[in-house]
Enzyme design. Structure first.
Site, PDB file in Angstrom:
ATOM      1  N   ASP A  79      -8.948 -65.763  51.624  1.00  8.43           N
ATOM      2  CA  ASP A  79      -7.855 -64.555  51.221  1.00  8.43           C
ATOM      3  C   ASP A  79      -7.906 -63.952  52.463  1.00  8.43           C
ATOM      4  O   ASP A  79      -8.958 -63.106  53.330  1.00  8.43           O
ATOM      5  CB  ASP A  79      -8.673 -63.826  50.282  1.00  8.43           C
ATOM      6  CG  ASP A  79      -8.419 -62.527  49.614  1.00  8.43           C
ATOM      7  OD1 ASP A  79      -7.333 -63.153  48.930  1.00  8.43           O
ATOM      8  OD2 ASP A  79      -8.078 -61.084  49.638  1.00  8.43           O
TER       9      ASP A  79
HETATM   10  N1  LIG Z   1       2.685 -68.552  57.635  1.00 13.56           N
HETATM   11  C1  LIG Z   1       1.646 -67.820  57.771  1.00 13.56           C
HETATM   12  N2  LIG Z   1       1.027 -67.114  56.947  1.00 13.56           N
HETATM   13  C2  LIG Z   1       0.608 -66.297  57.000  1.00 13.56           C
HETATM   14  C3  LIG Z   1       0.346 -65.351  58.126  1.00 13.56           C
HETATM   15  N3  LIG Z   1      -0.409 -64.084  57.649  1.00 13.56           N
HETATM   16  C4  LIG Z   1      -0.610 -64.092  55.903  1.00 13.56           C
HETATM   17  N4  LIG Z   1      -0.836 -65.323  55.841  1.00 13.56           N
HETATM   18  C5  LIG Z   1      -0.197 -65.865  54.222  1.00 13.56           C
HETATM   19  O1  LIG Z   1       0.136 -64.332  53.756  1.00 13.56           O
HETATM   20  C6  LIG Z   1      -1.445 -65.276  52.214  1.00 13.56           C
HETATM   21  C7  LIG Z   1      -2.277 -64.757  51.848  1.00 13.56           C
HETATM   22  O2  LIG Z   1      -1.949 -63.886  50.480  1.00 13.56           O
HETATM   23  P1  LIG Z   1      -3.351 -64.902  50.187  1.00 13.56           P
HETATM   24  O3  LIG Z   1      -4.056 -64.486  48.839  1.00 13.56           O
HETATM   25  O4  LIG Z   1      -4.824 -64.906  50.910  1.00 13.56           O
HETATM   26  O5  LIG Z   1      -3.214 -66.410  49.940  1.00 13.56           O
HETATM   27  P2  LIG Z   1      -2.842 -66.565  48.656  1.00 13.56           P
HETATM   28  O6  LIG Z   1      -0.776 -67.650  49.570  1.00 13.56           O
HETATM   29  O7  LIG Z   1      -1.680 -66.460  47.759  1.00 13.56           O
HETATM   30  O8  LIG Z   1      -2.735 -68.682  47.715  1.00 13.56           O
HETATM   31  P3  LIG Z   1      -4.402 -68.438  47.322  1.00 13.56           P
HETATM   32  O9  LIG Z   1      -5.206 -69.019  48.209  1.00 13.56           O
HETATM   33  O10 LIG Z   1      -4.588 -69.927  46.507  1.00 13.56           O
HETATM   34  O11 LIG Z   1      -4.815 -67.118  46.508  1.00 13.56           O
HETATM   35  C8  LIG Z   1      -1.843 -66.711  52.516  1.00 13.56           C
HETATM   36  O12 LIG Z   1      -0.625 -67.628  51.967  1.00 13.56           O
HETATM   37  C9  LIG Z   1      -1.461 -66.799  54.182  1.00 13.56           C
HETATM   38  O13 LIG Z   1      -1.712 -67.798  54.414  1.00 13.56           O
HETATM   39  C10 LIG Z   1       0.820 -66.178  59.372  1.00 13.56           C
HETATM   40  O14 LIG Z   1       0.600 -65.012  60.121  1.00 13.56           O
HETATM   41  N5  LIG Z   1       1.699 -66.975  58.997  1.00 13.56           N
END
Ligand SMILES: Nc1nc2c(ncn2[C@@H]2O[C@H](COP(=O)(O)OP(=O)(O)OP(=O)(O)O)[C@@H](O)[C@H]2O)c(=O)[nH]1
Length: 214
Positions: A79
């Protein structure tokens, strides 16, 4: 062979693993992050919040996996949130929120926290667990008004924690970072290697024959 299960819908996390030689088995946890965060209470530290969210995602996936996978697997939940002015920020979801965040953080720095939880599963049962978070200081540039609007129009900032990416269009507006770039993108490779070691799994055991360098 031990299978790595990514308990995440994040395409970025999947890509990081693929480029690092692992084709993960993906099973999205569907965890209600707000509900988990509510159970932690107002005094939970930011490090505790992202790590507990990662643990909730990994733990939710274990019972849902097929038998052939849970015979021998490591399940990873993550996360990511941006800590800015003492507040944890997830995805902005709307352009208005993303714009307000960029107007606040431009020219300043924040800390991108990524919680990680690794659960070792053998013969269908959890037999080990290790979790930790990684912190990376991100120094934001100052996009012009036109550039910020174009970035918002791209839709990218609304889908990612902190309203920025390091490896996408957002990279034009990140001056530098202090820490592990892979953990900013969403899964910290060196930290995951250590957590896997904690549960008795060496990283090279998980590499597929042909990493995806593209
Ligand atoms: N490509 C990329 N994605 C980022 C970056 N910073 C944050 N993210 C994305 O932002 C999202 C953060 O939300 P989370 O709740 O951690 O994850 P999610 O995408 O909702 O997916 P789950 O793990 O199923 O909860 C993630 O998909 C990270 O990969 C970055 O610098 N580059």
């Amino acid at each position: 062979m031990t299978r790595l299960v990514l308990a995440s819908a994040s395409p970025a996390r999947r890509t990081v693993l693929r480029k690092a030689g692992i084709e993960p088995y993906v099973h999205v946890s569907g965890v209600d992050e707000d509900a988990v965060q509510a159970t932690l209470g107002p005094r939970a530290t930011p490090h505790h919040v992202v790590t507990e969210l990662a643990r909730a995602k990994a733990a939710a996936v274990v019972p849902a996996l097929p038998a052939d996978i849970v015979a021998d697997a490591v399940v990873i939940g993550c996360d990511s949130m941006l800590l800015l002015d003492g507040e944890l920020q997830g995805k902005p979801h709307t352009a208005d929120v993303a714009r307000a965040r960029w107007r606040s953080m431009a020219g300043r720095s924040g800390t991108l926290l990524t919680g990680h939880c690794v659960i070792r599963v053998h013969d269908g049962r959890p037999v080990g667990e290790s979790s930790a978070d990684s912190a990376t200081v991100v120094h934001f540039g100052t996009p012009s008004g036109d550039d910020l609007e174009a970035y918002l129009d791209s839709g990218e900032p609304m889908q990612v924690a902190g309203a920025f990416t390091l490896d996408g269009l957002g990279g034009w507006f990140i001056d530098r970072i202090e820490g592990d770039p892979s953990s900013v993108i969403g899964i910290g490779l060196p930290l995951v290697r250590r957590l896997l070691g904690d549960v008795g799994v060496g990283i090279a055991e998980l590499w597929t024959a042909s990493p995806d360098p593209a």
